[in-house]
Design a protein around this motif. Sequence first.
Motif: not given
Length: 347
Positions: A47-48, A44, A78-79, A74-75, A82, A17
């Motif tokens: 959230h992207l 996934m 994740q950078t 989001p995980h 979201s 992620e």
Amino acid sequence: MAATWTEMFPPSPTWTEADMKDQYGRVFLVTGGTAGIGYETAKMIYHLNGTIYITSRSESSASKATEPIKSSSPHPSQTIPSGRGTISYVQLNLSDLSTIKGSAEEFLRREKRLDVIIHNAGVMLPADPEEKTEQGYHLQLGINVLAPFLLQHFLTPLLLSTASLPDTRSFSTRVIWVSSSGHRASPVPDGVSWDDLDLLQASKTGLKKEVERYGQSKAMGVMLAYEFARRYHEHGKGILSFSLHPGALKTGLQDNLPRWFNAIFGWLRHDARMGALTECWAGIREVNVESGEGGMPGDGKVGKNGGYVVPWGRWGDGHESVMKGLMERRTGERLWGVLEKMVGDYM
Ligand SMILES: NC(=O)c1ccc[n+]([C@@H]2O[C@H](COP(=O)([O-])OP(=O)(O)OC[C@H]3O[C@@H](n4cnc5c(N)ncnc54)[C@H](OP(=O)(O)O)[C@@H]3O)[C@@H](O)[C@H]2O)c1
């Protein structure tokens, strides 16, 4: 033949992620996103910031998936920010070829682009091995192959037009065929029992026959990935088509495996999220165009289009004789023709 060592004991993922890019404005269809790997993949992509459609046979099963996804986070790794994703569902019953056109039309009414389709929904070793689809095929052939092939037929024009849109990046339009290491248990040498596709005459019986049926359905996924790439790779800004083994995962898929098998091999299974990393690696990771990764293989080229991905996102090798069949005996083309005849009445 069993899974290879690298399929059974994958190294830790190197692409997660934390590496995933923003998918805002892109449209995804993940069949069977209500449970297991498809659910985690849909989460996934949501959230992207992707526009994601899952499919289900029932509205209640779909909303049991979409509502928790919407309220999930989001995980932590994740950078990208979201919050702009959308998720909805299309009704899809892969056990009945006569309904596939209607499901595809519903999607086509709602969307004007399709960036990535992941043929994820599938069954393994059904509880009743004699259960058939509406058209009388064993479930593993009907649900894992015939209906996805037909669904793809209806959606290919939109996929092709998406690949030519001004805001589409090179090699970002994709078709992913979720296969399995189980494809190694398919009939030799081609992966397909050409004269007996439902394996009615096969010498194997009981569980062994069902394993071979699953293996054949998943070998067909490997073959369709290659054949789709061969037919369409040059379209628009380039179309990629991959098959994959998502990994051994804790999902409902193994519910019908014998208890002794689950007792011995259960410890090898990972969380479904890991399978989603494999699906996302194939579906959204940017390929290295400079190195020729987006091209077709052959003549000593690097090309990976039409290839097979292994957990948790690496290039792998499909079963040797299945791959040889594709390259040397044009078995992908042959399979395409056979399937077209089988689903022809529903096209
Ligand atoms: N889990 C593993 O270890 C593993 C390993 C190798 C390959 N795979 C492959 O990965 C894919 C996903 O497996 P999974 O483990 O996530 O399975 P799962 O948890 O059992 O989920 C299967 C999904 O398929 C859908 N589905 C089942 N029958 C259907 C039908 N007749 N029509 C439409 N949709 C149907 C279900 O949706 P509804 O019930 O809502 O309709 C569900 O969302 C499969 O293709 C499987 O072969 C899994």
